[in-house]
Design a protein around this motif. Sequence first.
Motif, mmCIF file in Angstrom:
data_model
loop_
_atom_site.group_PDB
_atom_site.id
_atom_site.type_symbol
_atom_site.label_atom_id
_atom_site.label_comp_id
_atom_site.label_asym_id
_atom_site.label_seq_id
_atom_site.Cartn_x
_atom_site.Cartn_y
_atom_site.Cartn_z
ATOM 1 N N GLY C 33 0.811 -1.210 0.000
ATOM 2 C CA GLY C 33 0.000 0.000 0.000
ATOM 3 C C GLY C 33 0.839 1.252 0.000
ATOM 4 N N GLY C 34 0.140 2.342 -0.223
ATOM 5 C CA GLY C 34 0.734 3.671 -0.234
ATOM 6 C C GLY C 34 -0.411 4.635 -0.505
ATOM 7 N N GLY C 35 -0.275 5.871 -0.050
ATOM 8 C CA GLY C 35 -1.396 6.802 -0.133
ATOM 9 C C GLY C 35 -2.045 6.859 -1.503
ATOM 10 N N GLU C 36 -1.258 7.130 -2.538
ATOM 11 C CA GLU C 36 -1.823 7.324 -3.873
ATOM 12 C C GLU C 36 -2.317 5.998 -4.448
ATOM 13 O OE1 GLU C 36 1.139 8.186 -2.870
ATOM 14 O OE2 GLU C 36 1.397 10.358 -3.066
ATOM 15 N N ALA C 37 -1.620 4.900 -4.133
ATOM 16 C CA ALA C 37 -2.088 3.591 -4.597
ATOM 17 C C ALA C 37 -3.441 3.266 -3.966
ATOM 18 C CB ALA C 37 -1.068 2.510 -4.244
ATOM 19 N N ASN C 38 -3.589 3.633 -2.698
ATOM 20 C CA ASN C 38 -4.855 3.347 -2.020
ATOM 21 C C ASN C 38 -6.002 4.137 -2.631
ATOM 22 O OD1 ASN C 38 -3.166 1.856 -0.399
ATOM 23 N ND2 ASN C 38 -3.188 3.310 1.314
ATOM 24 N N VAL C 39 -5.736 5.393 -2.981
ATOM 25 C CA VAL C 39 -6.758 6.202 -3.649
ATOM 26 C C VAL C 39 -7.104 5.567 -5.005
ATOM 27 C CG1 VAL C 39 -7.197 8.443 -4.746
ATOM 28 C CG2 VAL C 39 -6.179 8.335 -2.454
ATOM 29 N N ALA C 40 -6.085 5.071 -5.704
ATOM 30 C CA ALA C 40 -6.317 4.420 -6.992
ATOM 31 C C ALA C 40 -7.249 3.217 -6.837
ATOM 32 C CB ALA C 40 -4.982 3.981 -7.614
ATOM 33 N N VAL C 41 -6.983 2.394 -5.821
ATOM 34 C CA VAL C 41 -7.827 1.211 -5.600
ATOM 35 C C VAL C 41 -9.265 1.620 -5.314
ATOM 36 C CG1 VAL C 41 -8.248 -0.727 -4.043
ATOM 37 C CG2 VAL C 41 -5.933 -0.281 -4.879
ATOM 38 N N SER C 42 -9.452 2.626 -4.463
ATOM 39 C CA SER C 42 -10.810 3.091 -4.164
ATOM 40 C C SER C 42 -11.550 3.474 -5.447
ATOM 41 C CB SER C 42 -10.777 4.321 -3.251
ATOM 42 O OG SER C 42 -10.620 3.950 -1.908
ATOM 43 N N LEU C 43 -10.888 4.275 -6.268
ATOM 44 C CA LEU C 43 -11.559 4.773 -7.478
ATOM 45 C C LEU C 43 -11.816 3.644 -8.465
ATOM 46 C CD1 LEU C 43 -9.709 8.177 -7.709
ATOM 47 C CD2 LEU C 43 -12.165 7.839 -7.309
ATOM 48 N N ALA C 44 -10.921 2.664 -8.535
ATOM 49 C CA ALA C 44 -11.164 1.512 -9.402
ATOM 50 C C ALA C 44 -12.358 0.703 -8.887
ATOM 51 C CB ALA C 44 -9.914 0.638 -9.491
ATOM 52 N N ASN C 45 -12.441 0.559 -7.591
ATOM 53 C CA ASN C 45 -13.611 -0.128 -7.000
ATOM 54 C C ASN C 45 -14.919 0.561 -7.385
ATOM 55 O OD1 ASN C 45 -12.085 -1.982 -5.639
ATOM 56 N ND2 ASN C 45 -12.146 -0.911 -3.676
ATOM 57 N N TYR C 46 -14.853 1.872 -7.523
ATOM 58 C CA TYR C 46 -16.060 2.635 -7.838
ATOM 59 C C TYR C 46 -16.332 2.676 -9.334
ATOM 60 C CZ TYR C 46 -15.213 4.210 -3.039
ATOM 61 O OH TYR C 46 -14.971 4.258 -1.685
ATOM 62 N N GLY C 47 -15.498 2.009 -10.112
ATOM 63 C CA GLY C 47 -15.803 1.848 -11.527
ATOM 64 C C GLY C 47 -15.045 2.769 -12.466
ATOM 65 N N HIS C 48 -14.148 3.575 -11.930
ATOM 66 C CA HIS C 48 -13.392 4.479 -12.795
ATOM 67 C C HIS C 48 -12.231 3.745 -13.470
ATOM 68 C CE1 HIS C 48 -15.701 7.854 -11.245
ATOM 69 N NE2 HIS C 48 -15.560 7.289 -10.053
ATOM 70 N N GLU C 49 -11.712 4.366 -14.516
ATOM 71 C CA GLU C 49 -10.544 3.833 -15.218
ATOM 72 C C GLU C 49 -9.314 4.453 -14.536
ATOM 73 O OE1 GLU C 49 -10.723 4.742 -19.377
ATOM 74 O OE2 GLU C 49 -8.618 4.190 -19.705
ATOM 75 N N VAL C 50 -8.572 3.644 -13.819
ATOM 76 C CA VAL C 50 -7.554 4.206 -12.937
ATOM 77 C C VAL C 50 -6.172 3.636 -13.252
ATOM 78 C CG1 VAL C 50 -6.929 4.679 -10.537
ATOM 79 C CG2 VAL C 50 -9.321 4.319 -11.149
ATOM 80 N N TYR C 51 -5.195 4.525 -13.238
ATOM 81 C CA TYR C 51 -3.806 4.168 -13.484
ATOM 82 C C TYR C 51 -2.981 4.567 -12.275
ATOM 83 C CZ TYR C 51 -5.500 3.865 -18.233
ATOM 84 O OH TYR C 51 -6.219 3.508 -19.340
ATOM 85 N N PHE C 52 -2.138 3.655 -11.823
ATOM 86 C CA PHE C 52 -1.232 4.018 -10.737
ATOM 87 C C PHE C 52 0.180 4.083 -11.305
ATOM 88 C CE2 PHE C 52 1.591 2.583 -7.158
ATOM 89 C CZ PHE C 52 1.572 3.798 -6.488
ATOM 90 N N ALA C 53 0.776 5.283 -11.226
ATOM 91 C CA ALA C 53 2.131 5.488 -11.737
ATOM 92 C C ALA C 53 3.114 5.438 -10.578
ATOM 93 C CB ALA C 53 2.220 6.842 -12.445
ATOM 94 N N SER C 54 4.128 4.593 -10.720
ATOM 95 C CA SER C 54 5.148 4.493 -9.687
ATOM 96 C C SER C 54 6.344 3.758 -10.273
ATOM 97 C CB SER C 54 4.593 3.738 -8.468
ATOM 98 O OG SER C 54 5.470 3.839 -7.364
ATOM 99 N N LYS C 55 7.282 3.401 -9.429
ATOM 100 C CA LYS C 55 8.410 2.603 -9.887
ATOM 101 C C LYS C 55 8.730 1.561 -8.823
ATOM 102 C CE LYS C 55 12.989 2.905 -11.978
ATOM 103 N NZ LYS C 55 14.074 3.837 -12.366
ATOM 104 N N ILE C 56 8.886 0.336 -9.271
ATOM 105 C CA ILE C 56 9.111 -0.775 -8.349
ATOM 106 C C ILE C 56 10.272 -1.613 -8.860
ATOM 107 C CG2 ILE C 56 6.733 -0.947 -7.544
ATOM 108 C CD1 ILE C 56 6.289 -3.106 -9.671
ATOM 109 N N PRO C 57 10.941 -2.328 -7.967
ATOM 110 C CA PRO C 57 12.039 -3.172 -8.428
ATOM 111 C C PRO C 57 11.500 -4.365 -9.222
ATOM 112 C CG PRO C 57 11.626 -3.565 -6.103
ATOM 113 C CD PRO C 57 10.760 -2.399 -6.514
ATOM 114 N N ASP C 58 12.324 -4.891 -10.083
ATOM 115 C CA ASP C 58 11.933 -6.015 -10.925
ATOM 116 C C ASP C 58 12.226 -7.333 -10.192
ATOM 117 O OD1 ASP C 58 11.135 -7.530 -13.002
ATOM 118 O OD2 ASP C 58 12.845 -7.086 -14.307
#
Lengths: 332, 332, 332, 332, 332, 332
Positions: C33-58
């Motif tokens: 989790g993370g603040g912006e990722a959590n907001v993304a999940v909420s909005l996706a749950n509500y039916g919006h088209e949501v993109y989470f931009a970040s960078k993670i290790p491979d």
Amino acid sequence: MAKVVTLGEIMLRLSTRAGTRLQRSESLFAHYGGGEANVAVSLANYGHEVYFASKIPDNSLGSGVVEHLRRSNVSTKFLLKGGERLGTYYVESGIGERSSKVLYDRAYSSFAQITENEWAELGLFEGVDIFHVSGITPALSSSWRALTLELITTAKKAGCKISFDINFRSKLWTQKEAAETLQVILPKVDYCSAGKLDALYLMGIEEKEQADLMYYYEKIQALYPNLTAIYSTKRVVHSSDVNDLTGTLWLDKQYFESKMHELDFIIDRVGGGDAFAGGILHALLTMSNGQDMVDFATAAAALKHTVYGDDNQFSAIEVEEFMNSNSSKIIR
Amino acid sequence: MAKVVTLGEIMLRLSTRAGTRLQRSESLFAHYGGGEANVAVSLANYGHEVYFASKIPDNSLGSGVVEHLRRSNVSTKFLLKGGERLGTYYVESGIGERSSKVLYDRAYSSFAQITENEWAELGLFEGVDIFHVSGITPALSSSWRALTLELITTAKKAGCKISFDINFRSKLWTQKEAAETLQVILPKVDYCSAGKLDALYLMGIEEKEQADLMYYYEKIQALYPNLTAIYSTKRVVHSSDVNDLTGTLWLDKQYFESKMHELDFIIDRVGGGDAFAGGILHALLTMSNGQDMVDFATAAAALKHTVYGDDNQFSAIEVEEFMNSNSSKIIR
Amino acid sequence: MAKVVTLGEIMLRLSTRAGTRLQRSESLFAHYGGGEANVAVSLANYGHEVYFASKIPDNSLGSGVVEHLRRSNVSTKFLLKGGERLGTYYVESGIGERSSKVLYDRAYSSFAQITENEWAELGLFEGVDIFHVSGITPALSSSWRALTLELITTAKKAGCKISFDINFRSKLWTQKEAAETLQVILPKVDYCSAGKLDALYLMGIEEKEQADLMYYYEKIQALYPNLTAIYSTKRVVHSSDVNDLTGTLWLDKQYFESKMHELDFIIDRVGGGDAFAGGILHALLTMSNGQDMVDFATAAAALKHTVYGDDNQFSAIEVEEFMNSNSSKIIR
Amino acid sequence: MAKVVTLGEIMLRLSTRAGTRLQRSESLFAHYGGGEANVAVSLANYGHEVYFASKIPDNSLGSGVVEHLRRSNVSTKFLLKGGERLGTYYVESGIGERSSKVLYDRAYSSFAQITENEWAELGLFEGVDIFHVSGITPALSSSWRALTLELITTAKKAGCKISFDINFRSKLWTQKEAAETLQVILPKVDYCSAGKLDALYLMGIEEKEQADLMYYYEKIQALYPNLTAIYSTKRVVHSSDVNDLTGTLWLDKQYFESKMHELDFIIDRVGGGDAFAGGILHALLTMSNGQDMVDFATAAAALKHTVYGDDNQFSAIEVEEFMNSNSSKIIR
Amino acid sequence: MAKVVTLGEIMLRLSTRAGTRLQRSESLFAHYGGGEANVAVSLANYGHEVYFASKIPDNSLGSGVVEHLRRSNVSTKFLLKGGERLGTYYVESGIGERSSKVLYDRAYSSFAQITENEWAELGLFEGVDIFHVSGITPALSSSWRALTLELITTAKKAGCKISFDINFRSKLWTQKEAAETLQVILPKVDYCSAGKLDALYLMGIEEKEQADLMYYYEKIQALYPNLTAIYSTKRVVHSSDVNDLTGTLWLDKQYFESKMHELDFIIDRVGGGDAFAGGILHALLTMSNGQDMVDFATAAAALKHTVYGDDNQFSAIEVEEFMNSNSSKIIR
Amino acid sequence: MAKVVTLGEIMLRLSTRAGTRLQRSESLFAHYGGGEANVAVSLANYGHEVYFASKIPDNSLGSGVVEHLRRSNVSTKFLLKGGERLGTYYVESGIGERSSKVLYDRAYSSFAQITENEWAELGLFEGVDIFHVSGITPALSSSWRALTLELITTAKKAGCKISFDINFRSKLWTQKEAAETLQVILPKVDYCSAGKLDALYLMGIEEKEQADLMYYYEKIQALYPNLTAIYSTKRVVHSSDVNDLTGTLWLDKQYFESKMHELDFIIDRVGGGDAFAGGILHALLTMSNGQDMVDFATAAAALKHTVYGDDNQFSAIEVEEFMNSNSSKIIR
């Protein structure tokens, strides 16, 4: 920091998951604990040099005891090995209106079957500041009644302060037996954990309507002027998981009372009193103000209710931070 | 002690760990239960000779039902084997403001697909004191509507007292269907669990502002003078884990109400009403005083909320000890 | 439904079982989790088209992030792979009076070490309605301070509404640094989550005794007239498991406040504020009435407290059903 | 990468902890899976664009299916919602000499009750390279027998390769019914998973002593010259946790066999065959050499046995690394 | 079906999760069992009318015993309540080369402290076909040595067949004590579980090189011609989780040996011998062929190793299906 | 008993339940360990006075390290506090053919960031018999390369025997860097753990076909005549859970090899080499015979594979009992 010896029985506790009856439990949580061992752990957490004296069987459960104490930095130098078994007890964890139910299986334990001072040659009290023992120990057998007195007397001679937690258990002895034993022990005690019921039924102090603990502490001290500190907690039990806890202390003829802690939700109540006693002893060793003392000890006892296990698992700094925070906000 | 038969459906309950949504659960707790089975378990715990009549598939889940009942000393003599499946239901456990959510998957079960009295030759009611059944059974199918009446009639002729728990479930039938069925069943019933909503919507009793249950019980009995006992609980839902529960009983034209139990923290609410019904039946069989009866039954229902599973897991002695204790202190 | 991009760091959270100290935990629960990722999940749950931009290790932990987002229907199109490590943090779960304690181990993460706009060629803001980011991101490094501003500016130009959650963290930067950054960011923001402390310490608004949030919102908007919505929650912390939560919203120069939710028992508080922010953004996108908006968002935040994990796991319909139910009765 | 549609039933699997009988299980592990869904997950892991077509109830278990598929990157665009229930099945996990035991409760499911092509207007086969379905689907009902043929015919016309896994289940239909259905389906199939027993009992091929799979593949292809690939695994069952697994493939009239994998210890065998099928389809889409194909698919199937759940959880790169490593050394 | 009484001690077993040492275990699995109780459960599973006679304390652990037996359909009619404690024992589960380690804490138990026939007035042997007891019982005390003989004599007179499992435990008594007791017990026994070591060290039979069990059975019977069946298992221990098990039976002067079962992976070995004994007794009661008997009993013993707990949890039909299946394929 | 100092990094290990991928794990097991810490624990178990020197952050994870060591009786006197973080690593537990996979997250740890001898004033080597360190430490940074040499030199001067475990990790440094460092370290070492690959790639010894370890040990000693003991294990990996393990030792120019241990089933392989090293050091300190030494050390290593955690949890007596038992029979 001080050097402290506590002596008593340590047992294996097997407890249920809340919401499951003991007879239907497919697994049980395992913890090691006992009143004096729990006080030892508290004092070790606060940085003192602490020794727990007891006797355990030379088997895997005995090793469990050793590892439990070592992890908390309590010295096992005076932990004797031998005898038949480790006492065990079962806790069916209560919830809401239903109380926790304890089933003891402690007879014939290595510690209970001690009949003479097996630490006699070991220098148990050398350089020791406080010797702490509880009323459970003399309750175990007539041998232990004599032996407890002997140990206290020896400790006293060696210059120790004597700390005694009355901790009356009706399943182990009668009020009469306890009263008689206290009459010989208490005159040698410096710090005593005692409550109203102890005053009434074990010391013969008369009940006074609406009197609070201050009244009884005063009466107790009148009987035993040697007592420099008397303490206990007042607990209002709303349910198994919600209690109000207030600490009280009689020190230098003054009465102190902590703020009330609302314990909601309680994780594990076992050892709450020992955490209070451990807090008082630390406070007596390091603080000068009665109010500070009782506040620290009550905070320590409150914290104990938030963790599984018989022992307090917080350092002095953590107890103080807890006292000084005024909310349960997330600490980031 | 009395001989009791209860008859109904028993299902496999699969429930989540609190705090986890059903769709994300990697494991589910499994319990077996059903209204009439739960009443059977309560009465067996209290020492009665109890039979649970039902039908289960001849597979491992059926064996699960058998072991569940045997463990609680309920006879499986009238537990038929056959049919396609055991009904199941899923519970997403609620917490705080969020309610528990039940998802039924009970259609086509072995019990629901019974169309005629398969116990006809088995002596189901021989020497039986009480026959207990609930409104869920006639709701399962039109066959079951007829069959429930037939069973009650047969039991009545065999000298049984008839105990009936209305237990209206809107997902199984309409209010109209239920009302019509009750009109033919209730005239044969002796003990009935019914509440205000049942009175209003299933019996056509008019609402009276601020009237309490006593008023509705009186009206119900006016309709069905054969009813010697009417009972139900009043529940104030503060949250999924905090409820107030009060038991009520109309007996011999008198109204009794228990003290209110503050249920905080609730482990598992499923089966609370059945525990109350089981308590009432035990009380009717063994006590003479209406107040004692409702107090016992409410204590039994309160205790049920402190354990996982659909069934009450306490003996009559444990229920009484619980009633008489006034705190949640640790019982050592 | 709208198209939304949120951008920020996502971490692995390792948390204890309540009642167990971090240092003694033999196992830890794992959540992403993370603040912006959590907001993304909420909005996706509500039916919006949501993109989470970040960078993670491979690596496997990066895969854990991807699976977490995909499960919740958040697009990982703008989730870059590379860098050294995934930030982690440890939560020692509080209970009763004892607070949860967070231990961050987030330095040197793949996201924190970004120094320039790595999404520049990817069309991050094409057709996007809302771009959401929080004050944690510019706090990570001076590079991120510049980059956050650059991203907001680019998004603004591309026609996005800018949503900004101040989320001040004193362990990451000073009040002075934060205040200076906010001065350049806030003039570009449309929707802002800010509270009284933000107003006082980061925007230089003077405290007014007994003033409520309405007062501070008005002052904030006076400073930044571009803000069309300002919102935050008021939380009264009775204990770690019992809080009162009220949502507030300043919209079109009007102040709205939700009913108070009594959160008792709290399963997991992490992400509660993000669930509120997600609810507000959904409401701004789909509702016309400020009261409806704040009610929806607060209900969403309240529900979040009933599940483990950083993210809200409820659909818009479920949030609405929850708002409209007036009790915690079992939903059958 | 290719575009693939798989179609079939997906169920909730509830399985025991190894060593515990189903009837005594206090908790059950929950997984979602089904032959065609498992193939879909494999292909999505390997980077293809995959759609799983099915029908699920509009409830929390349906949501569980959706989250399961999304997490693995399988599109739910053709996942219809409606009907009564999600099929479930119970697995009592075997160990050592004792076999796993499966108890199906799949009748009346949303998918099984489909009677006509509900995807008719949805463009199910647009641009699709492979349409994969299994013999379980026509076995569900006579409607499904007709419908499966209709879907295959439509797909064929739309230019899809048809992949068919015979997967005969004697509890769902008779050998005669299966044989008749295969006679009309197989002439339209390109890739077919079939074994010796299928050849003997469902295709009427005569047994030849000591003949291996090559012989039967040749005979099958003589019957259905349209089949360009025939494949299956040979499994030697030493115990429930120790199997030897060898993959076989008939491709372009040539027979290929993988090295034998010694599966010891098996975590979960369910879905092993689907992982092999998924591996073959990926290999057919991306490789040119029959030996490489069967090696990849068998490695994928072997890996599946090392994880809980019905689905293969490894990427193509991970399968290849596994193939190329020659020991089980710790990978640091 | 037959009527059987078994008599002996039943204990609480607390065992570790494999891979965890007893002294570090934070939780322990709880099971109830004992040799004679385990035989009782087996025979009840096979449909016989079975009574387990013992004595347990009147506490929650005693209730645990009662529920355990009832669940398996063993009558508790002769289960006396009273005494101090339930014997317990701890098992540190072995794995691979490391053996399981048992720590007994059984002294002073309710059963061990019995000194006279407390079932004298209860009609223990009325209509009973088989009375089963083991050598552990006379080993408990000198009282029990006399009492065991008395009970066997009484049972014999009442027309019971006597079944005796030697089960020598060196921690309870010496070889000399055991040998003397066997000399008076064995002449009254019909069915006896005995192995080579019993022959050598408790019966004074001389060792013969490379002789197999047949030789020793013959010698034993020469000593005690009253024995109509002698049986035991041969176990090759490859590791704690891999054993080979072969059953042997001497019946009517003929020697029978089962096929060897490769037990890999073993879940729980405790009670394996009791499952074999239970199988033999069932076979003696219902079968005519020695080979069938030993095959059934060995299969039952093999199955026991695949489940947690001391008792066999399989019906006669399940044992037979297991015998007849030739692989560990999934049973669908 | 001897006095021993080991020095190195200790980390938090987070590992999956076997059968679950890291990215899907909802919980992870937590253990503390590191090569030198594991050797310290072994030696403390065997009764030596052991100190573990390292540096850990002053937070809860640091406290976890302290409690781990104290529980095993390892002194934390030289455990410095400070720095940013505790290194962590993740283990996806392998099973069967699939290997365990390790993901390190150890950069920037408190220990790795040490740049000068922070124990300089602490009397680290006073009265110490053995100083043990591994090749991981100089691999951490160029500072550590210099510092390791400095510490070894100081220890040597203080009269310590130097024990060095090469433990090459290709993720931390190149073969060339390692080889150069070994050239300056090995001339000061007394006891060295080294294998064939170390000889070939780090010491430039030429490979000789079919030569066994004896050959390489001889060559190594030719290079470094100061080495009095060289040792390592030979491991044949049948699968992740089945290995054969044989210990080898070169002592006083003689080669010793233990019997082969068949490790089946392996619980946790991490720390197996450290348990071997710990066993060798104990043996060197207390035994005179090379064969006894290698047998003891290999038995200790074998036992380690049977418990969860990085450290050997067996006393010298337990290791010896294990060596002398010839089966995995239950120890009653």
